[in-house]
Design an enzyme around this catalytic site. Sequence first.
Site, short mmCIF file in Angstrom:
data_model
loop_
_atom_site.label_atom_id
_atom_site.label_comp_id
_atom_site.label_asym_id
_atom_site.label_seq_id
_atom_site.Cartn_x
_atom_site.Cartn_y
_atom_site.Cartn_z
N SER A 1 0.75 -1.37 -0.11
CA SER A 1 0.05 0.02 0.13
C SER A 1 0.87 1.37 0.23
O SER A 1 1.78 1.38 0.98
CB SER A 1 -0.95 -0.15 1.25
N LYS B 1 -1.38 -0.93 -4.27
CA LYS B 1 -2.56 -0.21 -3.94
C LYS B 1 -2.11 1.33 -3.72
O LYS B 1 -0.92 1.59 -2.99
CB LYS B 1 -3.19 -0.80 -2.64
N LEU B 2 -2.85 2.29 -4.59
CA LEU B 2 -2.51 3.61 -4.47
C LEU B 2 -3.69 4.16 -3.41
O LEU B 2 -4.77 4.07 -3.56
CB LEU B 2 -2.64 4.18 -5.88
N LYS B 3 -2.96 5.09 -2.67
CA LYS B 3 -3.97 6.06 -1.88
C LYS B 3 -4.55 7.10 -2.78
O LYS B 3 -3.70 7.85 -3.50
CB LYS B 3 -3.34 6.72 -0.68
N ASP C 1 -7.44 2.89 -2.86
CA ASP C 1 -7.95 3.21 -1.47
C ASP C 1 -8.25 4.69 -1.30
O ASP C 1 -7.41 5.52 -1.13
CB ASP C 1 -7.23 2.63 -0.42
N GLU D 1 -11.36 0.57 -2.93
CA GLU D 1 -11.46 0.20 -1.43
C GLU D 1 -12.25 1.59 -0.81
O GLU D 1 -11.68 2.71 -0.98
CB GLU D 1 -9.93 0.11 -0.74
N ASP E 1 -13.44 -1.54 3.90
CA ASP E 1 -12.34 -1.45 4.68
C ASP E 1 -13.16 -0.85 6.11
O ASP E 1 -13.86 -1.73 6.77
CB ASP E 1 -11.34 -0.93 4.38
N LYS F 1 -9.40 -6.62 8.73
CA LYS F 1 -8.45 -6.05 9.75
C LYS F 1 -9.02 -6.69 11.10
O LYS F 1 -10.06 -6.33 11.59
CB LYS F 1 -8.32 -4.62 9.54
N GLY G 1 -3.79 -3.93 6.66
CA GLY G 1 -2.63 -3.63 7.50
C GLY G 1 -3.06 -2.23 7.93
O GLY G 1 -4.00 -1.52 7.45
N LEU H 1 -0.01 -0.43 9.34
CA LEU H 1 1.32 -0.24 9.49
C LEU H 1 1.78 -0.62 10.78
O LEU H 1 2.46 0.06 11.50
CB LEU H 1 1.74 1.25 9.40
O1 OSB Z 1 -6.74 1.91 4.76
O2 OSB Z 1 -5.77 0.18 4.43
C1 OSB Z 1 -5.75 1.40 5.05
C2 OSB Z 1 -2.71 2.42 6.95
C3 OSB Z 1 -3.43 2.83 8.07
C4 OSB Z 1 -4.72 2.92 8.16
C5 OSB Z 1 -5.42 2.54 7.12
C6 OSB Z 1 -4.82 1.87 6.04
C7 OSB Z 1 -3.46 1.98 6.02
C8 OSB Z 1 -3.02 1.23 4.64
C9 OSB Z 1 -1.44 0.83 4.89
O3 OSB Z 1 -3.47 1.21 3.81
C10 OSB Z 1 -1.57 -0.96 4.82
C11 OSB Z 1 -0.10 -1.57 5.71
O4 OSB Z 1 0.80 -1.25 5.02
O5 OSB Z 1 -0.26 -1.81 6.83
MG MG Z 2 -8.23 0.92 3.66
#
Ligand code: OSB
Ligand code: MG
Length: 367
Positions: free
Chosen positions: A135, A160-162, A187, A212, A237, A261, A289, A291
């Site tokens: 991500s 995955k791109l934010k 996402d 997402e 999510d 999660k 995840g 982080l």
């Molecule tokens: O939306 O998946 C998410 C990290 C923190 C809070 C929400 C998200 C995320 C990530 C990172 O996308 C996922 C990771 O590398 O653990």
């Molecule tokens: Mg997410």
Amino acid sequence: MRIDEIELRVVRLPYRTPFKTSFANETKKIAVLVTVRSEGVEGYGEGVMDPLPMYREETIAGATGLMRGALCPDLFAYGCEHPGELYDRWAHWRGNPMAKASVELAVWDCYARQQGVPLRTLLGGDRTEILVGASLGMNPVEQTVESVQRHVAEGYRRVKLKIEPGWDREMMSAVRAAEPEIELSVDANSAYTLADTELLQSFDEYHLHYIEQPLHWDDLTDHAALAALLRTPICLDESLTSPARVKAALDLGACSVVNVKVGRFGGIAAVQRVHDLCVTRQVPMWCGGMLETGIGRAHNIHIATMPGFVYPGDTASASRTYARDIVEQSLEAVNGIMQVPAGPGIGVTLDRPFLDTVTESVEVLRP
Ligand code: OSB
Ligand code: MG
């Protein structure tokens, strides 16, 4: 199990680079590490609450208050035959899944260590390795394209791109131009509304694996309306907080892919129910995840060995996020494959001297 002692430790670990999403620009992880001590064995859990409610509603202050005031005293008073019983036992305290999961995960790890088996064995996970993607936080277009190419070269199975309004099409077309074939997802972390439907429909041309959480962080019905208008599958999510919410989302058609999660669902017993529901309904799922440090990351890896996890998860190499982790084992993916830590429980041990240097506070609770 008789529960003898529970330690609540707040740690602060800097990220190697800031992680920018539509809801925050984070430079560090503040995590609650829960250690459960039972009959000479200890187990660990990690809470994914943030100091402020940026992702979902729970906060570190509220969650540790609940642990101190209810969850830990309950464990001291009644012990635990099997960690699978705690989710229902704590259901009369409403919501607060992240607080409950933090403690429940530590009990699972402790129980698995007492039995001398890897956690995955208790979950029916036969795999000893899992497929992972990565991500990527929001960065300028050129840097994002480079980063995607680096992750693809390293063998990550999905990128995955934010995204957020004003930060979507330009970047997606640049990434697709550079990498037409890779498994790509985006996402939005709740950054759009139904007023953006046409824009979201235009993302179909990038043949994303899924989008997402495009809409509000607690919504199901607008997502169901949107899903009917997109070719791109919707993965939820934030909105999925319990097995019942997943069932409602699937019944409504709000999503066709599920991001699991364990903190958001309230622990492993809840994940098992979501897992079985998704398998029955043939809904693909994957392990998300937050982080996490090595404790939460190791839990995620064991959870992702369950047979219903059919898409690559977000549990990438720890070294992408941290210069140094708080566990002694290195949790690194090679060619997009993460080995499940062997050994009892979650299979990792704490790097205590380093842990002490990143500890903000420690509190030991006893009966
Ligand atoms: O939306 O998946 C998410 C990290 C923190 C809070 C929400 C998200 C995320 C990530 C990172 O996308 C996922 C990771 O590398 O653990
Ligand atoms: Mg997410």
